[in-house]
Enzyme design. Structure first.
Site, short mmCIF file in Angstrom:
data_model
loop_
_atom_site.label_atom_id
_atom_site.label_comp_id
_atom_site.label_asym_id
_atom_site.label_seq_id
_atom_site.Cartn_x
_atom_site.Cartn_y
_atom_site.Cartn_z
N GLY A 39 73.22 8.48 57.75
CA GLY A 39 74.00 7.62 56.86
C GLY A 39 75.28 8.25 56.37
O GLY A 39 75.81 9.20 56.96
N ASP A 309 71.86 2.82 47.76
CA ASP A 309 73.14 2.28 47.29
C ASP A 309 73.20 0.76 47.32
O ASP A 309 74.02 0.17 46.62
CB ASP A 309 74.28 2.82 48.18
CG ASP A 309 74.70 4.23 47.80
OD1 ASP A 309 74.00 4.85 46.97
OD2 ASP A 309 75.72 4.71 48.33
N HIS A 442 69.09 38.30 33.33
CA HIS A 442 70.42 38.83 33.02
C HIS A 442 70.88 39.72 34.17
O HIS A 442 70.09 40.50 34.67
CB HIS A 442 70.37 39.65 31.73
CG HIS A 442 71.67 40.31 31.41
ND1 HIS A 442 72.74 39.59 30.91
CD2 HIS A 442 72.09 41.60 31.56
CE1 HIS A 442 73.76 40.43 30.73
NE2 HIS A 442 73.40 41.65 31.12
#
Ligand SMILES: Cc1cc2nc3c(=O)[nH]c(=O)nc-3n(C[C@H](O)[C@H](O)[C@H](O)COP(=O)(O)OP(=O)(O)OC[C@H]3O[C@@H](n4cnc5c(N)ncnc54)[C@H](O)[C@@H]3O)c2cc1C
Length: 463
Positions: A39, A309, A442
């Site tokens: 698509g 869609d 971190h």
């Protein structure tokens, strides 16, 4: 006539994912496609644009090698090669879907499908031959195409849509991008980075108008710094294409202005593919150009469903896939919860990237929530500083009373990969306190989420 349990019409991220899940659930499944498998998303949307954007990003890195103590001389672009790479990536992805269809024993039928009553689909192949197929369940996933405005009739050469924008043989020197949603903004970033002079014209007061206003303002600053011209509350009323380039008349609050460029990209939304597929012949209810469905994607006619869609709801690949999976799981008799459209992440892959989920600050206030807002700028993040990517921030919005995470809005490097944390946390109904106490690694950009949450609760450390 060949008969199946499930026929899927259209093979975008809605259709092909639906077909795979149907096959997993034991349904004899076929998929009908008139172009390449995959698509818009794989062939003309998500994937080829991200390949173009990667080239733009690498080009920018090389141009700024000095910032990292490196030397890169003679850095230049080869526009044709950039486009070729993008097409190669798209072709590879489409072949990947071919493989998945084979692996899942899904029959691929090439041709143009038209809905027929009595749970049938007629398919016209390239040689003009028509064949009918029937199935207990027919799932419409025909997607959408670029929307055309009367003031911007696309001729594919001077006024173009997204397909042409990703396959131009020559790089334009000057481009006007009409519309600043994700598609317009991604192309504006790409072409500007490649050296095209870009003007973005947006009808609404802010660019990326669905985003939180702080994000829109930050993107506008970043884009302007990068040299993109931005006109908001502005409308292209006509385009003269008779000369060698284009002359676009733009109406603003200050009057009319004529912009000259080589090309205009119309990025003003999408139009669904429902004409000529026959919903009216079967009696399927539509509203404007959308097929109407219930929470399980059933149309008003038993045995016919629609996803992606072509239905109302956010026009995004991950939404189309999620709808398709839910639709076939319901058909299979599984217990499924309707999709929570309030918890769908949206991403724009320009630089800095944008990612968001849930309510904006304005929406939260309009809904009457008493809110706590926290914000952490990447300029205070060690990882962002080390990466040379300190533009942007993470902004979080909580309901002050119950601690519900109402919205998360990010702009910065790599944030499209960070938003899933907020999506999962919201799905699990996690409060700010729990996010705060979940130790983040971190140094990472993701620490900014924890710090933004801490800021909302007056516990921020690094500000
Ligand atoms: C430039 C661009 C960038 C995008 N980037 C993103 C992104 O980064 N992230 C994101 O989530 N979304 C993105 N999108 C949106 C995304 O591509 C769509 O939401 C998604 O492709 C919709 O999937 P779908 O399966 O509903 O339909 P589509 O992908 O449109 O697929 C529909 C398929 O049906 C076929 N078809 C139509 N009619 C027939 C017929 N009668 N017979 C047979 N076949 C038929 C079509 O050929 C097509 O292959 C982007 C879109 C564009 C245009």
């Amino acid at each position: 006539m060949s008969t199946f349990d499930v026929i899927v019409l259209g093979s975008g991220p809605g259709g092909y994912v639906t077909a795979i899940r149907a096959s997993q659930l034991g349904f004899k499944t076929a998929i009908i496609e008139k172009e390449n498998l995959g698509g818009v998303c794989l062939n003309w949307g998500c994937i080829p644009t991200k390949a173009l954007l990667k080239s733009a990003q690498v080009f920018e890195y090389l141009q700024h090698a000095g910032d990292y103590g490196l030397q890169a001389e003679g850095v230049d672009k080869d526009f044709e090669a950039v486009v070729k790479r993008s097409r190669g990536v798209a072709d590879g992805m489409s072949k990947g879907v071919q493989f998945l269809m084979k692996k899942n024993k899904i029959e691929v039928i090439n041709g143009y499908g038209t809905l027929k009553s009595g749970k049938k689909v007629s398919v016209k192949s390239e040689d003009g031959k028509e064949t009918e197929y029937s199935a207990e369940h027919i799932i419409i996933a025909t997607g959408a195409r670029s929307r055309e405005l009367p003031s911007l009739p696309q001729d594919g050469k001077k006024i173009i849509g997204y397909r042409e924008a990703m396959t131009l043989s020559e790089q334009p020197k000057k481009m006007i991008v009409v519309g600043s949603g994700a598609i317009g903004i991604e192309f504006a970033y790409f072409y500007n980075s490649m050296g095209t002079e870009v003007t973005v014209v947006e009808y609404l007061p802010n660019i990326v108008p669905v985003e939180d206003e702080d994000v829109s303002k930050q993107l506008e600053r970043s884009f302007k710094k990068a040299g993109v011209k931005i006109m908001t509350s502005a409308e292209v009323t006509s385009v003269d294409t008779t000369g060698s380039g284009v002359k676009a008349t733009v109406k603003t609050s200050k009057g009319e202005e004529v912009l000259e460029a080589d090309i205009v990209l119309s990025a003003v939304g999408i139009k669904t593919n429902i004409e000529n597929i026959g919903p009216e012949d079967v009696g399927i209810a539509t509203d404007r150009d959308k097929i109407l469905v219930n929470d399980y994607y059933q149309t008003n006619i038993p045995g016919y469903y629609a996803i992606g869609d072509v239905t109302p709801g956010q026009a995004l690949a991950h939404v189309a896939s999620a709808e398709g999976i839910l639709c076939v799981e319901k058909i299979a008799g599984m217990h499924v919860e309707p999709l929570d459209y309030g918890n769908i992440p949206g991403c724009t892959y320009c630089s800095p990237e944008i990612a968001s989920v849930g309510l904006t600050e304005k929406q939260a206030k309009e809904k009457g929530f008493d809110i706590k807002v926290g914000k952490f700028p990447f300029s205070a993040s060690g990882k962002a500083k080390a990466s040379g990517a300190s533009d942007g921030f993470v902004k979080v919005i909580f309901d002050a009373k119950y601690g519900e995470w109402l919205g998360c809005h990010m702009i910065g490097a790599g944030v499209t990969d960070m938003i899933a944390e907020a999506v999962v946390a919201r799905k699990l109904e996690t409060t700010g306190h729990e996010v705060l106490k979940a130790v983040h690694p971190h140094p990472t950009m993701s620490e900014a989420v924890m710090e933004a949450v801490a800021d909302a609760y007056d516990e921020v450390i690094h500000l």
